[in-house]
Design an enzyme around this catalytic site. Structure first.
Site, PDB file in Angstrom:
ATOM      1  N   ASP A 134      60.880 -46.147  13.398  1.00  0.00           N
ATOM      2  CA  ASP A 134      61.209 -45.104  14.358  1.00  0.00           C
ATOM      3  C   ASP A 134      62.674 -44.710  14.186  1.00  0.00           C
ATOM      4  O   ASP A 134      63.560 -45.553  14.257  1.00  0.00           O
ATOM      5  CB  ASP A 134      60.959 -45.593  15.785  1.00  0.00           C
ATOM      6  CG  ASP A 134      60.882 -44.428  16.763  1.00  0.00           C
ATOM      7  OD1 ASP A 134      60.545 -43.312  16.342  1.00  0.00           O
ATOM      8  OD2 ASP A 134      61.179 -44.647  17.951  1.00  0.00           O
ATOM      9  N   HIS A 141      68.531 -35.786  22.596  1.00  0.00           N
ATOM     10  CA  HIS A 141      68.054 -37.010  23.251  1.00  0.00           C
ATOM     11  C   HIS A 141      69.113 -38.110  23.126  1.00  0.00           C
ATOM     12  O   HIS A 141      69.418 -38.807  24.097  1.00  0.00           O
ATOM     13  CB  HIS A 141      66.745 -37.460  22.613  1.00  0.00           C
ATOM     14  CG  HIS A 141      66.278 -38.829  23.042  1.00  0.00           C
ATOM     15  ND1 HIS A 141      65.675 -39.070  24.260  1.00  0.00           N
ATOM     16  CD2 HIS A 141      66.340 -40.033  22.420  1.00  0.00           C
ATOM     17  CE1 HIS A 141      65.382 -40.366  24.352  1.00  0.00           C
ATOM     18  NE2 HIS A 141      65.772 -40.966  23.253  1.00  0.00           N
ATOM     19  N   ARG A 150      76.226 -44.976  28.371  1.00  0.00           N
ATOM     20  CA  ARG A 150      77.672 -45.036  28.088  1.00  0.00           C
ATOM     21  C   ARG A 150      78.286 -43.672  28.403  1.00  0.00           C
ATOM     22  O   ARG A 150      78.529 -42.863  27.501  1.00  0.00           O
ATOM     23  CB  ARG A 150      77.918 -45.341  26.596  1.00  0.00           C
ATOM     24  CG  ARG A 150      77.394 -46.685  26.107  1.00  0.00           C
ATOM     25  CD  ARG A 150      77.524 -46.796  24.586  1.00  0.00           C
ATOM     26  NE  ARG A 150      76.794 -45.752  23.896  1.00  0.00           N
ATOM     27  CZ  ARG A 150      75.502 -45.825  23.571  1.00  0.00           C
ATOM     28  NH1 ARG A 150      74.810 -46.915  23.826  1.00  0.00           N
ATOM     29  NH2 ARG A 150      74.904 -44.818  22.981  1.00  0.00           N
ATOM     30  N   GLU A 206      57.831 -40.939  24.944  1.00  0.00           N
ATOM     31  CA  GLU A 206      58.811 -40.269  24.079  1.00  0.00           C
ATOM     32  C   GLU A 206      58.065 -39.304  23.175  1.00  0.00           C
ATOM     33  O   GLU A 206      57.134 -39.690  22.466  1.00  0.00           O
ATOM     34  CB  GLU A 206      59.606 -41.283  23.230  1.00  0.00           C
ATOM     35  CG  GLU A 206      60.610 -42.082  24.054  1.00  0.00           C
ATOM     36  CD  GLU A 206      61.596 -42.883  23.209  1.00  0.00           C
ATOM     37  OE1 GLU A 206      61.331 -43.087  21.998  1.00  0.00           O
ATOM     38  OE2 GLU A 206      62.630 -43.308  23.768  1.00  0.00           O
ATOM     39  N   GLU A 208      57.651 -37.312  20.003  1.00  0.00           N
ATOM     40  CA  GLU A 208      58.193 -37.413  18.638  1.00  0.00           C
ATOM     41  C   GLU A 208      57.255 -36.750  17.633  1.00  0.00           C
ATOM     42  O   GLU A 208      56.047 -36.646  17.848  1.00  0.00           O
ATOM     43  CB  GLU A 208      58.379 -38.889  18.236  1.00  0.00           C
ATOM     44  CG  GLU A 208      59.250 -39.669  19.228  1.00  0.00           C
ATOM     45  CD  GLU A 208      59.768 -40.994  18.686  1.00  0.00           C
ATOM     46  OE1 GLU A 208      59.706 -41.202  17.452  1.00  0.00           O
ATOM     47  OE2 GLU A 208      60.235 -41.803  19.507  1.00  0.00           O
ATOM     48  N   ASP A 240      56.019 -42.553  21.519  1.00  0.00           N
ATOM     49  CA  ASP A 240      56.653 -43.875  21.454  1.00  0.00           C
ATOM     50  C   ASP A 240      56.835 -44.378  22.892  1.00  0.00           C
ATOM     51  O   ASP A 240      57.929 -44.345  23.455  1.00  0.00           O
ATOM     52  CB  ASP A 240      57.997 -43.740  20.727  1.00  0.00           C
ATOM     53  CG  ASP A 240      58.742 -45.060  20.636  1.00  0.00           C
ATOM     54  OD1 ASP A 240      58.093 -46.118  20.717  1.00  0.00           O
ATOM     55  OD2 ASP A 240      59.985 -45.023  20.488  1.00  0.00           O
ATOM     56  N   ARG A 244      61.417 -48.855  29.902  1.00  0.00           N
ATOM     57  CA  ARG A 244      62.875 -48.687  29.985  1.00  0.00           C
ATOM     58  C   ARG A 244      63.606 -49.872  30.591  1.00  0.00           C
ATOM     59  O   ARG A 244      64.757 -50.148  30.224  1.00  0.00           O
ATOM     60  CB  ARG A 244      63.207 -47.424  30.788  1.00  0.00           C
ATOM     61  CG  ARG A 244      62.670 -46.136  30.211  1.00  0.00           C
ATOM     62  CD  ARG A 244      63.202 -45.877  28.829  1.00  0.00           C
ATOM     63  NE  ARG A 244      62.704 -44.590  28.311  1.00  0.00           N
ATOM     64  CZ  ARG A 244      62.799 -44.238  27.027  1.00  0.00           C
ATOM     65  NH1 ARG A 244      63.353 -45.048  26.146  1.00  0.00           N
ATOM     66  NH2 ARG A 244      62.335 -43.072  26.633  1.00  0.00           N
ATOM     67  N   GLN A 247      63.697 -52.478  27.961  1.00  0.00           N
ATOM     68  CA  GLN A 247      64.608 -51.995  26.905  1.00  0.00           C
ATOM     69  C   GLN A 247      66.072 -52.200  27.283  1.00  0.00           C
ATOM     70  O   GLN A 247      66.887 -52.654  26.468  1.00  0.00           O
ATOM     71  CB  GLN A 247      64.328 -50.513  26.644  1.00  0.00           C
ATOM     72  CG  GLN A 247      65.116 -49.916  25.477  1.00  0.00           C
ATOM     73  CD  GLN A 247      64.796 -48.433  25.256  1.00  0.00           C
ATOM     74  OE1 GLN A 247      63.950 -47.855  25.936  1.00  0.00           O
ATOM     75  NE2 GLN A 247      65.472 -47.820  24.300  1.00  0.00           N
ATOM     76  N   LYS A 260      58.985 -51.476  23.124  1.00  0.00           N
ATOM     77  CA  LYS A 260      58.332 -50.416  22.366  1.00  0.00           C
ATOM     78  C   LYS A 260      57.052 -50.890  21.681  1.00  0.00           C
ATOM     79  O   LYS A 260      56.201 -50.071  21.340  1.00  0.00           O
ATOM     80  CB  LYS A 260      59.271 -49.912  21.266  1.00  0.00           C
ATOM     81  CG  LYS A 260      60.629 -49.457  21.750  1.00  0.00           C
ATOM     82  CD  LYS A 260      60.579 -48.053  22.273  1.00  0.00           C
ATOM     83  CE  LYS A 260      61.976 -47.473  22.432  1.00  0.00           C
ATOM     84  NZ  LYS A 260      61.935 -46.045  22.673  1.00  0.00           N
ATOM     85  N   THR A 264      51.996 -47.617  20.333  1.00  0.00           N
ATOM     86  CA  THR A 264      52.521 -46.317  19.912  1.00  0.00           C
ATOM     87  C   THR A 264      51.302 -45.453  19.636  1.00  0.00           C
ATOM     88  O   THR A 264      50.396 -45.884  18.915  1.00  0.00           O
ATOM     89  CB  THR A 264      53.355 -46.454  18.615  1.00  0.00           C
ATOM     90  OG1 THR A 264      54.392 -47.408  18.847  1.00  0.00           O
ATOM     91  CG2 THR A 264      53.957 -45.129  18.192  1.00  0.00           C
ATOM     92  N   THR A 367      62.926 -39.202  19.723  1.00  0.00           N
ATOM     93  CA  THR A 367      62.573 -38.264  20.783  1.00  0.00           C
ATOM     94  C   THR A 367      63.215 -36.913  20.528  1.00  0.00           C
ATOM     95  O   THR A 367      64.419 -36.831  20.267  1.00  0.00           O
ATOM     96  CB  THR A 367      63.034 -38.807  22.141  1.00  0.00           C
ATOM     97  OG1 THR A 367      62.539 -40.133  22.265  1.00  0.00           O
ATOM     98  CG2 THR A 367      62.519 -37.953  23.280  1.00  0.00           C
ATOM     99  N   GLU A 381      65.277 -38.968  30.621  1.00  0.00           N
ATOM    100  CA  GLU A 381      66.199 -37.835  30.652  1.00  0.00           C
ATOM    101  C   GLU A 381      65.889 -36.896  31.825  1.00  0.00           C
ATOM    102  O   GLU A 381      66.792 -36.423  32.504  1.00  0.00           O
ATOM    103  CB  GLU A 381      66.096 -37.055  29.340  1.00  0.00           C
ATOM    104  CG  GLU A 381      66.546 -37.836  28.130  1.00  0.00           C
ATOM    105  CD  GLU A 381      66.051 -37.214  26.833  1.00  0.00           C
ATOM    106  OE1 GLU A 381      64.993 -37.645  26.335  1.00  0.00           O
ATOM    107  OE2 GLU A 381      66.703 -36.281  26.339  1.00  0.00           O
TER     108      GLU A 381
HETATM  109 MN    MN Z   1      61.401 -43.525  19.874  1.00  0.00          MN
END
Ligand code: MN
Length: 434
Positions: A134, A141, A150, A206, A208, A240, A244, A247, A260, A264, A367, A381
């Site tokens: 991935d 994204h 951050r 996600e 993709e 995907d 969260r 993660q 993850k 998938t 993503t 998001e």
């Molecule tokens: Mn992904």
């Protein structure tokens, strides 16, 4: 053969079909009730059974070898044959299904044995996947998520130099329609210092683009960027699914792991490079001040036409919405043009250290969000990490996915003067943790 030279099909449902007109002809693996999985081609509302067609003597030469390589219900050996076999098969299929085809009678005489309705078939993964990687090439994204994790340093300094990726889990890739069991795992509740174990509370999708690798390379022999397109068999949609909360606790310093690898999902049809040819576009110019890619990632032809203009859509339908017969809620409308790196750059980068790619390997793009509201390719998001819930027509609200929620990915390629094509759907419904 260019798309413009392709005429209408005698398969009535193919003409104007939103996904599978004669101009698309994606390959996949399907089964009818009780039958073993076998290769087929989507055309309109039907699937053309390539195995039965082979036995009926409808192929010869390179096209015949292409179909022979599909026996056993997996497309790996066909992917390995590369472009020549793919093109020969496509040209023969166009000949068979164009209006005025002399073989129409032969095909119609076999009825549903040769051309079953897709609605009567079950789709499977198109290939045996040895490795799944991935990437993270959706720069919008990367910026949106970077800001959440951050705020003062959203993009790490390597992003514009390296197509970032991590090794995903091949064993849990599944075809569209497979339920998504809510994973359990270790999370660190906000404001606490000790982790807890339990069902994921922040389950996300996600959006993709999936890339199927065709011909591989020998270990130690990188694929040059100029040759990368020759190593791609086709494309799909990829969800995907992401936990969260798991993660956020596990991702440092080596990246996503169990957040993850529980599942998938991919759309089951392999849309070929030939079908996507009219929808290629130049890679958008890098903003002023961004670094140029290093020479091994830079190819003029790739920059001039190695990107795609594919509209991507995500829909949500909750259990309550299904019960009330409400239409699905659109979460995302995005596009593959938001990729900071091209697919060829991903292939060149992945193999530059000598890593071996193999036919049937799967890449995810990362993503693909756009810059605006309505274009974000994940709930992380859209809801800003759960701070801004979305409201649905059913009166429900969502920060992240609840049990019973179904996510549907779709894609559409449209260009003035060309027939539109689509990818078919990539669906998954969340079911309760066990
Ligand atoms: Mn992904």
């Amino acid at each position: 053969m260019t798309q413009n030279s392709i005429t209408r099909s005698w398969v009535a449902s193919a003409n104007g079909h939103s996904d599978f007109p004669l101009q698309n002809l994606p390959l996949g693996v399907f089964s009818l009730k009780g039958s073993a999985p076998r290769a087929g081609v989507a055309i309109g509302e039907h699937i053309f059974d390539l195995q039965v067609a082979l036995e009926a003597g409808l192929f010869d030469g390179v096209a015949r070898s292409a179909v022979e390589a599909m026996q056993g219900g997996q497309l790996n050996a066909f992917f390995e044959l590369g472009r020549e076999a793919r093109v020969a098969l496509r040209e023969r299929l166009i000949e068979l299904f164009s209006e005025g085809s002399t073989l129409r009678g032969n095909i119609e005489a076999q009825g549903a044995k040769l051309l079953p309705l897709a609605a009567d078939c079950q789709m499977h993964l198109p290939a045996r996947i040895s490795d799944y990687t991935d990437f993270y090439v959706g720069i919008e994204h990367a910026q949106n998520v970077g800001k959440l994790f951050r705020p003062d340093n959203p993009l790490l300094p390597n992003y514009k130099h390296v197509p970032i990726g991590y090794h995903g889990r091949a064993s849990t890739v599944r075809a569209s329609g497979t339920d998504v069991r809510r994973p359990k795992g270790q999370t660190l509740p906000a404001g606490q210092t000790e982790p807890v174990f339990g069902p994921c509370a922040r389950l996300d999708y996600e959006l993709e683009l999936g890339i199927w690798i065709g011909q591989g390379n020998e270990m130690g022999e990188p694929i040059a960027i100029g040759d990368a397109a020759e190593h791609i068999a086709g494309f799909c949609l990829l969800n995907d699914w992401s936990a969260r909360d798991i993660q956020a606790w596990e991702y440092q310093p080596l990246g996503p792991f169990l957040s993850k690898s529980f599942i998938t999902s991919v759309s089951p049809w392999v849309v070929t490079a030939e079908a996507l040819e009219p929808f290629r576009t130049a890679q958008p110019a890098r903003p002023e001040g961004d670094p140029q890619p290093l020479p091994y990632l830079l190819d003029k032809r790739d920059q001039d036409g190695g990107a795609f203009d594919i509209e991507l859509e995500v829909l949500l339908r909750t259990e309550t919405m299904r019960e009330q017969n409400l239409p699905a809620h659109r979460l995302t409308l995005s596009n593959t043009r938001y990729m900071y790196w091209t697919v060829a750059q991903m292939v060149a980068h992945h193999s530059v250290n000598g890593c071996q790619l193999q036919a049937g390997d799967l890449f995810g793009s990362g993503t693909l969000s756009g810059p605006e509201n309505g274009q974000f390719g994940s709930l992380l998001e859209i809801t800003e990490g759960g701070k801004k819930p979305i409201e649905l027509a059913s009166g429900e609200v969502r920060k992240f996915l609840e049990d019973g929620d179904e996510i549907i990915l779709r894609a559409r390629c449209a260009r003035e003067g060309f027939a539109s094509i689509g990818f078919g759907e990539c669906r998954g419904t969340v079911i309760a943790a066990r």
